[in-house]
Design a protein around this motif. Sequence first.
Motif, mmCIF file in Angstrom:
data_model
loop_
_atom_site.group_PDB
_atom_site.id
_atom_site.type_symbol
_atom_site.label_atom_id
_atom_site.label_comp_id
_atom_site.label_asym_id
_atom_site.label_seq_id
_atom_site.Cartn_x
_atom_site.Cartn_y
_atom_site.Cartn_z
ATOM 1 N N LYS A 89 -16.917 3.436 -0.847
ATOM 2 C CA LYS A 89 -15.324 2.338 -0.731
ATOM 3 C C LYS A 89 -15.149 1.304 0.034
ATOM 4 O O LYS A 89 -14.449 0.293 -0.837
ATOM 5 C CB LYS A 89 -14.008 3.458 0.596
ATOM 6 N N ILE A 90 -16.352 0.312 0.388
ATOM 7 C CA ILE A 90 -16.176 -0.761 1.209
ATOM 8 C C ILE A 90 -16.788 -1.705 0.658
ATOM 9 O O ILE A 90 -16.033 -2.817 0.168
ATOM 10 C CB ILE A 90 -16.216 -0.461 2.887
ATOM 11 N N ARG A 91 -17.771 -0.684 -0.151
ATOM 12 C CA ARG A 91 -18.498 -1.951 -0.820
ATOM 13 C C ARG A 91 -17.664 -2.184 -1.801
ATOM 14 O O ARG A 91 -17.805 -3.281 -2.598
ATOM 15 C CB ARG A 91 -19.840 -1.028 -1.066
ATOM 16 N N ALA A 92 -17.298 -1.360 -2.488
ATOM 17 C CA ALA A 92 -16.118 -1.234 -4.215
ATOM 18 C C ALA A 92 -15.240 -2.235 -3.310
ATOM 19 O O ALA A 92 -15.408 -3.829 -4.351
ATOM 20 C CB ALA A 92 -15.954 0.104 -4.269
ATOM 21 N N TYR A 93 -13.967 -2.333 -2.187
ATOM 22 C CA TYR A 93 -13.471 -3.555 -2.162
ATOM 23 C C TYR A 93 -13.926 -4.695 -1.641
ATOM 24 O O TYR A 93 -13.516 -5.434 -2.287
ATOM 25 C CB TYR A 93 -12.785 -3.087 -0.607
ATOM 26 N N ALA A 94 -15.507 -4.758 -1.401
ATOM 27 C CA ALA A 94 -15.876 -6.205 -1.490
ATOM 28 C C ALA A 94 -16.095 -6.811 -2.470
ATOM 29 O O ALA A 94 -15.618 -8.299 -2.693
ATOM 30 C CB ALA A 94 -17.054 -6.589 -0.452
ATOM 31 N N ILE A 95 -16.407 -6.297 -3.261
ATOM 32 C CA ILE A 95 -17.514 -6.699 -4.702
ATOM 33 C C ILE A 95 -15.617 -6.829 -4.990
ATOM 34 O O ILE A 95 -15.237 -8.007 -5.952
ATOM 35 C CB ILE A 95 -17.742 -5.366 -5.981
ATOM 36 N N GLN A 96 -14.640 -6.211 -5.135
ATOM 37 C CA GLN A 96 -13.006 -6.572 -5.723
ATOM 38 C C GLN A 96 -13.022 -8.062 -5.529
ATOM 39 O O GLN A 96 -12.091 -8.796 -6.211
ATOM 40 C CB GLN A 96 -11.991 -5.521 -5.393
ATOM 41 N N LYS A 97 -12.812 -7.959 -4.255
ATOM 42 C CA LYS A 97 -12.314 -9.140 -3.224
ATOM 43 C C LYS A 97 -13.450 -10.875 -4.146
ATOM 44 O O LYS A 97 -12.420 -11.454 -3.762
ATOM 45 C CB LYS A 97 -12.511 -9.277 -2.314
ATOM 46 N N THR A 98 -14.350 -10.108 -3.859
ATOM 47 C CA THR A 98 -15.323 -11.572 -4.571
ATOM 48 C C THR A 98 -14.892 -11.555 -6.357
ATOM 49 O O THR A 98 -15.173 -13.009 -6.353
ATOM 50 C CB THR A 98 -16.489 -11.021 -4.204
ATOM 51 N N MET A 99 -14.648 -11.108 -6.368
ATOM 52 C CA MET A 99 -14.193 -10.857 -8.190
ATOM 53 C C MET A 99 -12.794 -12.050 -8.228
ATOM 54 O O MET A 99 -12.926 -13.103 -8.911
ATOM 55 C CB MET A 99 -14.250 -9.652 -9.062
ATOM 56 N N HIS A 100 -12.345 -11.474 -7.374
ATOM 57 C CA HIS A 100 -11.087 -11.959 -7.193
ATOM 58 C C HIS A 100 -10.833 -14.447 -6.331
ATOM 59 O O HIS A 100 -10.247 -14.946 -6.961
ATOM 60 C CB HIS A 100 -9.815 -11.723 -6.522
#
Length: 386
Positions: free
Chosen positions: A109-120
Amino acid sequence: NYNPQPEHKFTFGLWTVGNIGRDPFGNPTRQPLSPEYIVYKLAQLGAYGVNLHDNDLIPIDATKAERDKILRNFKKALRDSGLVVPMATTNLFADPVFKDGAFTNANAKIRAYAIQKTMHAMDLGAELGAKIYVFWGGREGAEVDAGMNTLDALAYYREALNFLAEYSEAQGYGYKFALEPKPNEPRGDIYLPVVGAALGFIATLDKPHLFGLNPEFAHETMAGLNFVHAVAQAIDAGKLFHIDLNDQKMGRFDQDLRFGAENLKAAFFLVKLLEDSGYQGPRHFDAHALRTEDEAGVWEFARGCMRTYLILKEKARQFNQDKEIQALIKAYKVQDAELSKLTRKFSKRNAEALKARKFNRGMLAERGPGLERLDQLTVELLMGVR
Ligand code: GCO
Ligand code: MN
Ligand code: MN
Ligand code: MN
């Protein structure tokens, strides 16, 4: 006159001159400066650009309306001052959610959030015109290996970087990605700790041509390694996409000293390497004023970084034009056209011919290369008596 101009491509991060002087033992010693104020001040000092993490500009919990308003004001400051944003990056280290890593976190879940945050954050960088995107994996590491996460971490890291490279291409952002290795701090051990490790990892990515390095002076130096050699290896691989300039005492905590403040000779050879090799990218200072300083000290610090670079650049020019120094280098680099022809490329004939050659080992070993004189002249040149 060592006056910085935009053409010198000096850049600072919002987080560098904006550093408020907090350390693990003490509270901030300076007031925060607004991003717009930093932009105007840097432009006044002759800088070319300003770089940022997403959250240097937009608070992590900002609403869409807040984000748009902040962005409007910041863009106006850029327009008015002429400063550009060549590089952007993600803060994947400050928030407690990243305490055990971002892209390499054992929690999916944290890995996915990190990727999401990076896309933004990539969207934000692209909107500001950034062409270089930095990945500094400050929290990608461990204090203990009991979780047995290392091998998985590398696979997760690869997955995230591949995903984000495709995102950049799909969006038409055209980013070049620069990995920034660091041996430790804030983690006990950070994955991909040095330039060579990052180069090796890049070769395992889906689109290695999009990835290069953002080496930092302090980082190899903390590990007791030769930073100039590390940068040379990145240049040799065609992978010097960006560079973080600062200074550091070997083996200490992460100091982020003013460029040239500590290892002047290494700083000289670094500037010479960058200038001689035709490196075209930004000269980014990732450092901050001493915690002892007030705001005036911050701008002295920024001026000092750029001024020292320009002085060393002039010294490099002098070095290249110094007849005695150049003669010593020429004598040091002994040439032999006939033998070089034999060793340049393997062929059966060349190998046979080389095997048949007689070498006077004793005589070859006897000759001193003259480095004492050459190095002393370098020191004298740096001390200003040549
Ligand atoms: C450090 C790093 C950072 C990164 C920055 C941009 O030692 O803290 O050098 O300053 O460079 O996060 O990626
Ligand atoms: Mn650093
Ligand atoms: Mn640092
Ligand atoms: Mn850095």
